[in-house]
Scaffold this motif. Structure first.
Motif, PDB file in Angstrom:
ATOM      1  N   VAL A   1       0.836  -1.206   0.000  1.00 34.28           N
ATOM      2  CA  VAL A   1       0.000   0.000   0.000  1.00 34.28           C
ATOM      3  C   VAL A   1       0.865   1.249   0.000  1.00 34.28           C
ATOM      4  CG1 VAL A   1      -1.706   1.316   1.320  1.00 34.28           C
ATOM      5  CG2 VAL A   1      -1.993  -1.137   1.019  1.00 34.28           C
ATOM      6  N   ARG A   2       1.911   1.248   0.806  1.00 32.81           N
ATOM      7  CA  ARG A   2       2.816   2.398   0.800  1.00 32.81           C
ATOM      8  C   ARG A   2       3.458   2.558  -0.579  1.00 32.81           C
ATOM      9  NH1 ARG A   2       3.692   0.871   6.124  1.00 32.81           N
ATOM     10  NH2 ARG A   2       5.449  -0.495   5.628  1.00 32.81           N
ATOM     11  N   GLY A   3       3.808   1.439  -1.204  1.00 34.31           N
ATOM     12  CA  GLY A   3       4.383   1.496  -2.549  1.00 34.31           C
ATOM     13  C   GLY A   3       3.408   2.065  -3.555  1.00 34.31           C
ATOM     14  N   LEU A   4       2.153   1.605  -3.515  1.00 33.68           N
ATOM     15  CA  LEU A   4       1.130   2.128  -4.424  1.00 33.68           C
ATOM     16  C   LEU A   4       0.885   3.610  -4.163  1.00 33.68           C
ATOM     17  CD1 LEU A   4      -1.443  -0.803  -4.413  1.00 33.68           C
ATOM     18  CD2 LEU A   4      -0.116   0.003  -6.383  1.00 33.68           C
ATOM     19  N   LYS A   5       0.836   3.968  -2.900  1.00 31.52           N
ATOM     20  CA  LYS A   5       0.592   5.361  -2.541  1.00 31.52           C
ATOM     21  C   LYS A   5       1.737   6.254  -3.020  1.00 31.52           C
ATOM     22  CE  LYS A   5      -0.439   8.173   1.440  1.00 31.52           C
ATOM     23  NZ  LYS A   5      -0.420   8.239   2.884  1.00 31.52           N
ATOM     24  N   GLY A   6       2.953   5.701  -3.062  1.00 30.20           N
ATOM     25  CA  GLY A   6       4.111   6.472  -3.491  1.00 30.20           C
ATOM     26  C   GLY A   6       4.228   6.648  -4.988  1.00 30.20           C
ATOM     27  N   LEU A   7       3.407   5.943  -5.760  1.00 27.86           N
ATOM     28  CA  LEU A   7       3.453   6.092  -7.211  1.00 27.86           C
ATOM     29  C   LEU A   7       2.811   7.407  -7.632  1.00 27.86           C
ATOM     30  CD1 LEU A   7       2.317   2.549  -8.448  1.00 27.86           C
ATOM     31  CD2 LEU A   7       4.658   3.443  -8.306  1.00 27.86           C
ATOM     32  N   ALA A   8       3.314   7.979  -8.688  1.00 26.35           N
ATOM     33  CA  ALA A   8       2.642   9.130  -9.291  1.00 26.35           C
ATOM     34  C   ALA A   8       1.266   8.662  -9.752  1.00 26.35           C
ATOM     35  CB  ALA A   8       3.455   9.647 -10.473  1.00 26.35           C
ATOM     36  N   GLN A   9       0.293   9.550  -9.744  1.00 26.49           N
ATOM     37  CA  GLN A   9      -1.076   9.147 -10.066  1.00 26.49           C
ATOM     38  C   GLN A   9      -1.173   8.511 -11.456  1.00 26.49           C
ATOM     39  OE1 GLN A   9      -3.563   9.347  -7.629  1.00 26.49           O
ATOM     40  NE2 GLN A   9      -4.362   7.859  -9.036  1.00 26.49           N
ATOM     41  N   GLY A  10      -0.458   9.038 -12.431  1.00 26.82           N
ATOM     42  CA  GLY A  10      -0.489   8.454 -13.778  1.00 26.82           C
ATOM     43  C   GLY A  10       0.054   7.041 -13.794  1.00 26.82           C
ATOM     44  N   ASP A  11       1.109   6.797 -13.012  1.00 22.81           N
ATOM     45  CA  ASP A  11       1.669   5.448 -12.913  1.00 22.81           C
ATOM     46  C   ASP A  11       0.669   4.517 -12.237  1.00 22.81           C
ATOM     47  OD1 ASP A  11       3.905   6.623 -13.996  1.00 22.81           O
ATOM     48  OD2 ASP A  11       5.152   6.426 -12.202  1.00 22.81           O
ATOM     49  N   ARG A  12       0.008   5.001 -11.201  1.00 18.17           N
ATOM     50  CA  ARG A  12      -0.996   4.199 -10.491  1.00 18.17           C
ATOM     51  C   ARG A  12      -2.157   3.863 -11.427  1.00 18.17           C
ATOM     52  NH1 ARG A  12      -3.452   6.695  -5.182  1.00 18.17           N
ATOM     53  NH2 ARG A  12      -1.301   7.354  -5.013  1.00 18.17           N
ATOM     54  N   ASP A  13      -2.597   4.822 -12.227  1.00 18.09           N
ATOM     55  CA  ASP A  13      -3.684   4.563 -13.181  1.00 18.09           C
ATOM     56  C   ASP A  13      -3.308   3.438 -14.126  1.00 18.09           C
ATOM     57  OD1 ASP A  13      -5.318   6.571 -12.137  1.00 18.09           O
ATOM     58  OD2 ASP A  13      -4.737   8.048 -13.659  1.00 18.09           O
ATOM     59  N   VAL A  14      -2.088   3.472 -14.647  1.00 21.22           N
ATOM     60  CA  VAL A  14      -1.623   2.444 -15.588  1.00 21.22           C
ATOM     61  C   VAL A  14      -1.596   1.081 -14.902  1.00 21.22           C
ATOM     62  CG1 VAL A  14       0.381   1.638 -16.904  1.00 21.22           C
ATOM     63  CG2 VAL A  14      -0.379   3.999 -17.128  1.00 21.22           C
TER      64      VAL A  14
ATOM     65  N   VAL B   1       4.666   1.659 -16.666  1.00 19.06           N
ATOM     66  CA  VAL B   1       4.669   0.313 -16.088  1.00 19.06           C
ATOM     67  C   VAL B   1       6.055  -0.015 -15.547  1.00 19.06           C
ATOM     68  CG1 VAL B   1       4.504  -2.161 -16.632  1.00 19.06           C
ATOM     69  CG2 VAL B   1       2.728  -0.592 -17.439  1.00 19.06           C
ATOM     70  N   ASN B   2       7.068   0.275 -16.338  1.00 15.83           N
ATOM     71  CA  ASN B   2       8.443  -0.001 -15.923  1.00 15.83           C
ATOM     72  C   ASN B   2       8.805   0.787 -14.660  1.00 15.83           C
ATOM     73  OD1 ASN B   2      11.032  -1.230 -16.313  1.00 15.83           O
ATOM     74  ND2 ASN B   2      11.761   0.751 -17.053  1.00 15.83           N
ATOM     75  N   ARG B   3       8.461   2.060 -14.640  1.00 13.78           N
ATOM     76  CA  ARG B   3       8.756   2.907 -13.478  1.00 13.78           C
ATOM     77  C   ARG B   3       8.003   2.402 -12.246  1.00 13.78           C
ATOM     78  NH1 ARG B   3       8.396   7.625 -15.826  1.00 13.78           N
ATOM     79  NH2 ARG B   3       6.139   7.725 -15.716  1.00 13.78           N
ATOM     80  N   ALA B   4       6.721   2.060 -12.423  1.00 13.60           N
ATOM     81  CA  ALA B   4       5.916   1.561 -11.301  1.00 13.60           C
ATOM     82  C   ALA B   4       6.472   0.237 -10.794  1.00 13.60           C
ATOM     83  CB  ALA B   4       4.456   1.400 -11.723  1.00 13.60           C
ATOM     84  N   ARG B   5       6.858  -0.646 -11.709  1.00 16.55           N
ATOM     85  CA  ARG B   5       7.417  -1.936 -11.318  1.00 16.55           C
ATOM     86  C   ARG B   5       8.676  -1.740 -10.476  1.00 16.55           C
ATOM     87  NH1 ARG B   5       7.561  -4.467 -16.096  1.00 16.55           N
ATOM     88  NH2 ARG B   5       5.664  -5.626 -15.693  1.00 16.55           N
ATOM     89  N   LYS B   6       9.547  -0.825 -10.908  1.00 19.30           N
ATOM     90  CA  LYS B   6      10.782  -0.573 -10.159  1.00 19.30           C
ATOM     91  C   LYS B   6      10.481  -0.013  -8.769  1.00 19.30           C
ATOM     92  CE  LYS B   6      13.835   0.216 -14.104  1.00 19.30           C
ATOM     93  NZ  LYS B   6      14.594   1.226 -14.856  1.00 19.30           N
ATOM     94  N   LYS B   7       9.567   0.948  -8.690  1.00 19.48           N
ATOM     95  CA  LYS B   7       9.251   1.553  -7.400  1.00 19.48           C
ATOM     96  C   LYS B   7       8.582   0.548  -6.471  1.00 19.48           C
ATOM     97  CE  LYS B   7       8.955   6.364  -8.847  1.00 19.48           C
ATOM     98  NZ  LYS B   7       8.099   7.544  -8.964  1.00 19.48           N
ATOM     99  N   LEU B   8       7.669  -0.254  -7.013  1.00 20.90           N
ATOM    100  CA  LEU B   8       6.998  -1.249  -6.175  1.00 20.90           C
ATOM    101  C   LEU B   8       7.969  -2.339  -5.745  1.00 20.90           C
ATOM    102  CD1 LEU B   8       3.542  -1.530  -7.970  1.00 20.90           C
ATOM    103  CD2 LEU B   8       4.018  -0.473  -5.752  1.00 20.90           C
ATOM    104  N   ARG B   9       8.847  -2.739  -6.650  1.00 23.16           N
ATOM    105  CA  ARG B   9       9.855  -3.748  -6.297  1.00 23.16           C
ATOM    106  C   ARG B   9      10.712  -3.246  -5.136  1.00 23.16           C
ATOM    107  NH1 ARG B   9      12.983  -7.881  -9.566  1.00 23.16           N
ATOM    108  NH2 ARG B   9      11.493  -7.338 -11.162  1.00 23.16           N
ATOM    109  N   LYS B  10      11.133  -1.992  -5.214  1.00 22.74           N
ATOM    110  CA  LYS B  10      11.958  -1.415  -4.154  1.00 22.74           C
ATOM    111  C   LYS B  10      11.185  -1.364  -2.835  1.00 22.74           C
ATOM    112  CE  LYS B  10      14.683   2.658  -2.983  1.00 22.74           C
ATOM    113  NZ  LYS B  10      15.101   3.982  -3.396  1.00 22.74           N
ATOM    114  N   ALA B  11       9.917  -0.935  -2.908  1.00 25.04           N
ATOM    115  CA  ALA B  11       9.087  -0.853  -1.702  1.00 25.04           C
ATOM    116  C   ALA B  11       8.856  -2.222  -1.075  1.00 25.04           C
ATOM    117  CB  ALA B  11       7.745  -0.190  -2.024  1.00 25.04           C
ATOM    118  N   LEU B  12       8.888  -3.263  -1.899  1.00 23.81           N
ATOM    119  CA  LEU B  12       8.611  -4.615  -1.418  1.00 23.81           C
ATOM    120  C   LEU B  12       9.881  -5.418  -1.138  1.00 23.81           C
ATOM    121  CD1 LEU B  12       5.661  -5.425  -3.840  1.00 23.81           C
ATOM    122  CD2 LEU B  12       5.524  -4.757  -1.438  1.00 23.81           C
ATOM    123  N   GLY B  13      11.015  -4.770  -1.156  1.00 24.66           N
ATOM    124  CA  GLY B  13      12.247  -5.470  -0.847  1.00 24.66           C
ATOM    125  C   GLY B  13      12.711  -6.389  -1.958  1.00 24.66           C
ATOM    126  N   ASP B  14      12.712  -5.905  -3.187  1.00 24.49           N
ATOM    127  CA  ASP B  14      13.176  -6.632  -4.368  1.00 24.49           C
ATOM    128  C   ASP B  14      12.286  -7.802  -4.788  1.00 24.49           C
ATOM    129  OD1 ASP B  14      15.196  -5.091  -5.325  1.00 24.49           O
ATOM    130  OD2 ASP B  14      16.728  -6.035  -4.068  1.00 24.49           O
TER     131      ASP B  14
END
Length: 194
Positions: free
Chosen positions: A132-145, A174-187
């Motif tokens: 949830v913190r990872g999703l919340k940290g995404l830019a809104q456009g990234d979250r929409d995608v 998608v790529n940016r969101a995947r990287k940010k979520l991966r980081k938030a989730l510990g790889d």
């Protein structure tokens, strides 16, 4: 996930939109065909509270704007998801409050509803607060995608049409969101490759 319509359905959808300009009752065919898909998408984004009203709002906006539908820009399905995403935009503050509340729930606390689907579809190994913190940290456009990809079942081209952005931008988001979520989730990879 909703399956993309085949070519005959797409043509039929376009025909329904065009003919509904003279026979408004025909638009109900699109409502019947896409209600469940848009319901699932909006419930995933905003929770089940008032989701029927929000789907109805999306279809009312589509009905009122059907004269401006341009089949050259994409499918009726993509057009409807774009409208639904705009309905989400109107309710983003509520979504933000919901994500804030979810981030305070411990990973051990069982929860029913769309949060569980987000977790199972995006990161089976991730704990809910981290996701949830990872999703919340995404830019809104990234979250929409991400939500259109995961809950709408849309492909990159359909997402591009729905959001009125280039396909390359969809891939970048998608790529940016995947990287940010991966980081938030510990790889842990939060999304399967498409």
């Amino acid at each position: 996930m909703a399956a993309p319509p085949d070519a005959s359905d797409v043509m039929e959808d376009v025909t329904v939109v065009e003919r509904s300009l003279n026979d408004p009752d025909l638009f109900a065919l699109l409502y019947d065909r896409y209600f469940k898909d848009l319901y699932r998408y909006l419930a995933a984004r905003l929770g089940r509270d008032h989701v029927e009203d929000l789907v109805a709002d999306a279809f009312l906006i589509a009905f009122n704007g059907r004269g401006g539908f341009d089949p050259e820009r994409g499918t009726v399905r993509s057009w409807l998801y774009g409208i639904a995403t705009n309905v989400v935009a109107r309710h983003r503050r509520r979504e933000g409050r919901r994500l804030n509340a979810l981030s305070k729930v411990s990973a051990e606390t069982p929860a029913e509803g769309h949060e569980e689907r987000v977790i199972s579809q995006l990161a089976a190994e991730a704990s809910r607060p981290e996701l949830v913190r990872g999703l919340k940290g995404l830019a809104q456009g990234d979250r929409d995608v991400v939500f259109l990809l995961v809950f709408g079942g849309l492909g990159y081209e359909e997402i591009a049409t729905a959001l009125d952005i280039p396909v390359g931008t969809v891939g970048s988001r998608v790529n940016r969101a995947r990287k940010k979520l991966r980081k938030a989730l510990g790889d842990v990879n939060p999304m399967r490759e498409r």
